[in-house]
Design an enzyme around this catalytic site. Structure first.
Site, PDB file in Angstrom:
ATOM      1  N   ALA A  66       9.264  28.481  32.665  1.00  0.00           N
ATOM      2  CA  ALA A  66       9.688  28.732  31.289  1.00  0.00           C
ATOM      3  C   ALA A  66       9.393  27.519  30.416  1.00  0.00           C
ATOM      4  O   ALA A  66       9.206  26.409  30.914  1.00  0.00           O
ATOM      5  CB  ALA A  66      11.178  29.025  31.267  1.00  0.00           C
ATOM      6  N   GLY A 105       9.560  31.385  36.147  1.00  0.00           N
ATOM      7  CA  GLY A 105       9.007  32.577  35.510  1.00  0.00           C
ATOM      8  C   GLY A 105       7.555  32.820  35.901  1.00  0.00           C
ATOM      9  O   GLY A 105       7.098  33.970  35.944  1.00  0.00           O
ATOM     10  N   GLU A 108       7.718  34.696  38.983  1.00  0.00           N
ATOM     11  CA  GLU A 108       8.152  36.077  38.727  1.00  0.00           C
ATOM     12  C   GLU A 108       6.984  36.932  38.233  1.00  0.00           C
ATOM     13  O   GLU A 108       6.873  38.102  38.583  1.00  0.00           O
ATOM     14  CB  GLU A 108       9.296  36.081  37.707  1.00  0.00           C
ATOM     15  CG  GLU A 108      10.548  35.426  38.276  1.00  0.00           C
ATOM     16  CD  GLU A 108      11.732  35.529  37.337  1.00  0.00           C
ATOM     17  OE1 GLU A 108      11.722  34.801  36.335  1.00  0.00           O
ATOM     18  OE2 GLU A 108      12.640  36.327  37.596  1.00  0.00           O
ATOM     19  N   GLU A 128      14.594  28.217  39.498  1.00  0.00           N
ATOM     20  CA  GLU A 128      15.545  28.261  38.383  1.00  0.00           C
ATOM     21  C   GLU A 128      16.886  27.598  38.688  1.00  0.00           C
ATOM     22  O   GLU A 128      17.519  27.047  37.785  1.00  0.00           O
ATOM     23  CB  GLU A 128      15.794  29.717  37.963  1.00  0.00           C
ATOM     24  CG  GLU A 128      14.631  30.367  37.231  1.00  0.00           C
ATOM     25  CD  GLU A 128      13.573  30.974  38.150  1.00  0.00           C
ATOM     26  OE1 GLU A 128      13.608  30.722  39.372  1.00  0.00           O
ATOM     27  OE2 GLU A 128      12.715  31.694  37.632  1.00  0.00           O
TER      28      GLU A 128
END
Ligand code: NAD
Length: 696
Positions: A66, A105, A108, A128
């Site tokens: 992120a 992310g 992901e 995270e």
């Protein structure tokens, strides 16, 4: 090539469309990257000329996670889950070409693809929890469908980063390829859709799951994200992907606003700020290939290990051959332990040990680029060493000292080259502790400071710059903190009350237990040294002196603030209680009790107030450097963000009131910092304060 939206571009290779991300330095998932990805996937999904998609971050990259700056703002469209859903829902196969970091992310996004190929340097992981969060875009639901629940809990709760081969072994990637982009383009057309969201969670071993949960809880250190990760990953077992996704998202959004996540984000930025030192812009460090350490005791040996670990050749200089050999023995012992515990291989241990050359021959110092002195903490010893060094070291060599408290300018003045002298204050054990205080003396040259910072970086340390004063940043604040802990004890708390309160706050170990570990004699000697200049208005607690005089030097003598059994377990000691009661009686103190919260607030206020003095005097460049010092060198809990951050969170008005009570209890030397008074009065914060005045 048709640009969909910068920084995301699409290139065609026949029927394969490559979505390329180019958002230096690490392809963080900024709004622009998310939007570009979403647009590209939607357009290409509907393009009849496209048979398959490849997502690539370019050479040596994928998506490192992120954009953490955006995380302090409300989530803005397009949301990452929408991007991930578009990839998952795409009718055509999507291949992830991971040539570098695919973390958080980024991981992901890879998990939403149908095939994951890794280059040899790929790094994969749901990291995270390191920022107090859980994955918020399906990671907790897709990962267990690949690895099973137990492994997913371990990976997410540890925030583990896997190298390509390890990711392959766990099934996170499907193959490791030399030229990952070429391989992805070649394989994409024949790739079948394989949505992890549609797979069942493989039935797992319940014992393994229980063990993974137990390990995760043990490592949680009070971080709520760990319990949430466990809960949400286990929810995947129910088999309802959409429900699992909703539970994950709700938990993610709540955690994002948590005090712990905010504190961890603060430290993330603090680490990046710390390297920015005014006056060093464009200043080149001096080259350092060889280093000497003078003094091979506790610190010198640890520093030698840390240097050898960083690949540097180390000359270890002692007073005589016997001491030099003993010093090398300490270095060898560290490596033997590391080999035994499996941290490094026997070959690595031997290679690192071979970098260290013990000697009593000072002539060897003539050729080295940098010297770190770690002899006795005695100004006469140190000035003598620096005088000798001045005569031997080559011109331009950096001369550093590991002194904990002594006046750096006085040490520098022993040489004819004070511009080359700098403090390199390591913390015990020096090969483990991350903190390195780089102490700037009055005449330290900018390129010497730059050299010290570069060396710290090479050694993997968290370097912060400190000005020259008694104790620099860390030990100066710590000294007052310890003094007030002792005042609390004299006023009625027990050492174990204080330690329990600190441990409940999140410290791995309480202050008195730590004192026992490092030895009570060091602080004792310092108090004796300062006795003559001590302000008579300062309340002096002599309990520690009595303990030392009774031969209780801490763990090494089997007794200190606590008693220790043969196995090293600590227990409260009635003899200590007696010494404390005598001290109270001598001053006519009626003991009162303190709650854990009172102890925590008092000691936090003391740290923050002294921190404010350190700031105002320019000893620290910024409040966040003080936070880094305490988190990396003194066991302050990371999830509290450091003492200055925690004081801001407590509210500076409350901190000031608490400091006024502390002052009333401890007298001279504990006056609330004028900067604290000023900020509390005007509603400011330490985080917003800058040297030179104005609030941000
Ligand atoms: P130590 O007593 O374990 O080691 C000092 C070593 O220096 C001894 O081996 C001694 O033989 C050697 N030595 C003394 N004079 C010498 C000389 N003239 N030439 C060569 N060698 C000489 O002490 P330590 O705990 O390692 O501390 C060393 C320094 O590091 C001190 O300045 C101390 O304040 C600082 N320091 C200590 C700690 C800690 O926790 N122990 C932490 C940070 C900094």
């Amino acid at each position: 090539m048709d640009a969909v939206s910068s920084p995301v571009t699409v290139t065609r290779h026949g029927a394969v469309a490559v979505i390329g991300i180019d958002h230096p330095p690490v392809n963080a998932l900024s709004t622009g990257v998310r939007q570009g990805l979403l647009d590209a996937v939607r357009v290409l999904d509907g393009d009849p000329q496209v048979a398959a998609l490849v997502i690539s971050g370019g050479a040596g990259r994928f998506i490192a996670g992120a954009d953490i700056r955006e995380m302090s703002l409300p989530p803005g469209p397009p949301l990452l889950p929408d991007v991930v859903a578009a990839i998952d829902g795409c009718a055509k196969p999507v291949v992830a070409a991971l040539d570098g970091a695919a973390l958080g992310g980024g991981c992901e996004i890879a998990l939403a693809c149908d095939l994951r190929l890794a280059g040899p340097k790929a790094l994969v992981g749901l990291t995270e929890t390191r920022l107090g969060l859980i994955p918020g875009a399906g990671g907790t639901q897709r990962l267990p469908r690949l690895t099973g629940v137990a492994e997913a809990i371990a990976l997410v709760c540890e925030g583990r980063v896997l190298k390509a081969r390890d990711a392959l072994a766990l099934g996170l990637v499907d193959a490791v390829e030399g030229d990952v982009l070429a391989a992805a383009i070649a394989r994409a057309p024949a790739t079948a859709k394989r949505r992890l969201s549609a797979l069942p969670v493989p039935p797992g071993d319940k014992d393994a799951e229980a063990a993974a949960i137990a390990r995760a809880r043990k490592g949680a250190k009070g971080m709520p994200a760990i319990e949430e990760a466990i809960r949400v990953i286990r929810a995947a077992e129910a088999g309802d992907f959409a429900a699992g996704l909703a539970a994950e998202r709700a938990a993610f959004l709540a955690l994002r606003e948590s005090a712990e996540a905010k504190a961890l984000r603060h430290l993330f930025f603090a680490e990046r700020e710390a390297g920015k030192v005014p006056g060093l812009e464009g200043v080149a460090a001096r080259p350092v290939a060889s280093v000497a350490v003078i003094g091979a005791g506790t610190m010198g040996a640890g520093i030698a290990v840390a240097l050898a670990d960083a690949g540097l050749a180390v000359t270890l200089v002692e007073r005589d051959d016997e001491a030099a050999v003993a010093g090398l023995g300490r270095v060898r012992a560290v490596y033997e332990r590391q080999v035994k515990s499996g941290r490094i291989s026997a070959a690595q241990g031997a290679e690192r040990l071979a970098r260290v050359t013990p000697t009593a021959d000072w002539g060897r110092l003539a050729s080295v680029d940098l010297v770190i002195e770690a002899a006795f903490e005695d100004l006469a010893v140190k000035t003598d060493i620096f005088r000798r060094l001045d005569a031997i070291a080559r011109p331009g060599a950096v001369l550093a000292t590991n002194t904990s408290y002594l006046d750096l300018d006085a040490i520098a003045a022993a040489t004819a080259r004070p511009q080359d002298v700098v403090g390199l204050h390591f913390f015990a054990p020096a090969n483990i502790m991350k903190l390195l205080e780089v102490v700037k003396a009055a005449r330290t040259a900018p390129d010497v400071l730059a050299t010290a910072l570069a060396l710290g970086k090479k050694m993997g340390k968290q370097a912060i710059v400190a000005g020259n004063c008694d104790g620099f940043i860390g030990n100066r604040i710590y000294a007052l903190y310890r003094r007030h802990a002792e005042v609390l004890v004299e006023d009625g708390a027990s050492p174990q009350d204080v330690d329990a309160a600190l441990e409940a706050y999140g410290f791995a170990m309480g202050l008195f237990a730590v004192s026992d570990m490092s030895g009570l004699d060091i602080a004792y000697a310092m108090r004796k040294r300062r006795a003559a200049t001590r302000d008579p208005g300062e309340r002096y607690v002599d309990i520690a002196d009595r303990l030392v005089e009774a031969g209780r030097l801490g763990r090494k003598t089997g007794a200190g603030w606590y008693a220790y059994d043969a196995a090293g377990n600590r227990a409260p000691d009635p003899l200590v209680t007696q010494v404390i009661e005598q001290a109270r009686a001598a001053k006519g103190i009626t003991p009162r009790s303190f709650t854990a919260e009172q102890i925590q607030r008092r000691l936090l206020a003391v740290m923050a107030s002294e921190g404010a003095k350190v700031l105002a005097e320019g000893i620290a460049l910024r409040a966040s450097d003080i936070d880094l010092a305490f988190v990396n060198g003194y066991g302050f809990p990371r999830i509290k963000g450091g003492p200055m951050w925690a004081a801001d969170a407590m509210g500076l008005k409350a901190v000031l009131r608490e400091m006024e009570s502390a002052h009333a209890a401890a007298g001279a030397g504990s006056e609330p910092a004028p900067l604290l008074v000023e900020l509390a009065t005007h509603g400011g914060t330490f985080a917003g304060w800058h040297q030179g005045g104005q609030q941000e």
